[in-house]
Design a protein around this motif. Structure first.
Motif: not given
Ligand code: G1P
Length: 271
Positions: A133, A169, A189-190, A230
């Motif tokens: 990110d 997300w 989470e998601k 999360t």
């Molecule tokens: C992770 C986190 C999620 C977040 C996302 C973006 O998910 O678990 O909460 O919104 O990164 O930073 P992932 O992208 O690993 O599935």
């Protein structure tokens, strides 16, 4: 003071195969420099003094990237006049003193990664960043540290996402919204669209309290059989711990999929 940054680097990067079968996703170049270095620059500028990298023991690529002195020394000996080469070596060397490695041998989630850092975490709060990110133009970590100083609470970087994408997300519940921040009263989470408390998503940066470790220690596996950070944050919020969303001012670049990675490259190369 926030001095330590944790960066989990044990993910498999399956969304970026076949590239990630030979190169770790955090080392994929964006305009000639890996994602990871952009993130580290952001941290150093925000006052971070130590990085804790969580890596799998059997995947040495990140270690090789930062600790390849003999390779550079050999090359510099051959190309004595190459100023750029010396500059790159200096840049890499600067980071060597700041990096500590911790091992996570199976990719069992961000929460499990944090737990591995237990014996190295010194202060009451630490920063955690997800290296795919990228936030450019305004230093997000700096903004978060200043919100932490003001509120004394824990902080999560966030921005609005399209409602139909909430299930991709971690999503935050919003209370007392101000222009660039709000109080977080819930986190999922998601979630499915109908379960989502808002469309403010977690974007890869957290200031967390050290006490999250004791929550993680007893936490059951969540979605996908992983220990999610999360879920531990959710427990802390339910126990009355203060969490705030920092609606960052910078530009978000996702590099988690091939399509978004190519897009991010184009944007960065035009800066
Ligand atoms: C992770 C986190 C999620 C977040 C996302 C973006 O998910 O678990 O909460 O919104 O990164 O930073 P992932 O992208 O690993 O599935």
């Amino acid at each position: 003071m926030i001095k330590q940054a944790i960066i989990p680097l044990a993910g498999l990067g399956t969304r970026l195969l076949p590239l990630t079968s030979v190169i770790q996703k955090e080392l994929l170049p964006l305009n000639g420099k890996p994602n990871l270095e952009y993130i580290m620059e952001e941290c150093v500028e925000a006052g971070i003094k130590q990085f804790i990298f969580i890596v799998p023991k059997n995947r040495p690529t990140i270690k090789n990237y930062f600790f390849n002195d003999s390779f550079y020394k050999r090359l510099i000996k051959k190309k004595k006049k190459d100023k750029k080469l010396k500059e790159i070596f200096r840049r890499i060397k600067k980071y060597q003193k700041m990096i500590k490695f911790v091992y996570q041998n199976k990719p069992d989630g961000t929460g499990a990664a944090v737990l591995k850092c237990k014996k190295y975490l010194k202060d009451k709060h630490f920063l955690m960043l997800l290296a795919d990110d990228l936030i450019i133009k305004k230093n997000c970590s700096k903004e978060m540290i200043s919100l932490h100083k003001k509120t004394k609470g824990s902080i999560i970087a966030t921005r609005k996402v399209e409602r139909r994408t909430v299930s991709r997300w971690g999503i935050l519940g919003v209370k007392d919204k101000k222009k660039h921040s709000f109080s977080i009263n819930e986190v999922i989470e998601k979630p499915k669209l109908k379960e989502a408390p808002s469309n403010y998503a977690i974007i890869g940066r957290y200031i967390l309290p050290k006490k999250i470790l004791s929550v993680l220690k007893n936490q059951k596996k969540g979605k996908g059989g992983e220990i999610h950070i999360t879920d531990a944050i959710k427990t802390l919020i339910e126990r009355g711990e203060k969490f705030y969303g920092n609606i960052f001012r910078g530009k978000y670049l996702d590099s988690g999929t091939l399509e978004s990675y190519i897009k991010s490259n184009l944007i960065i190369s035009k800066l």
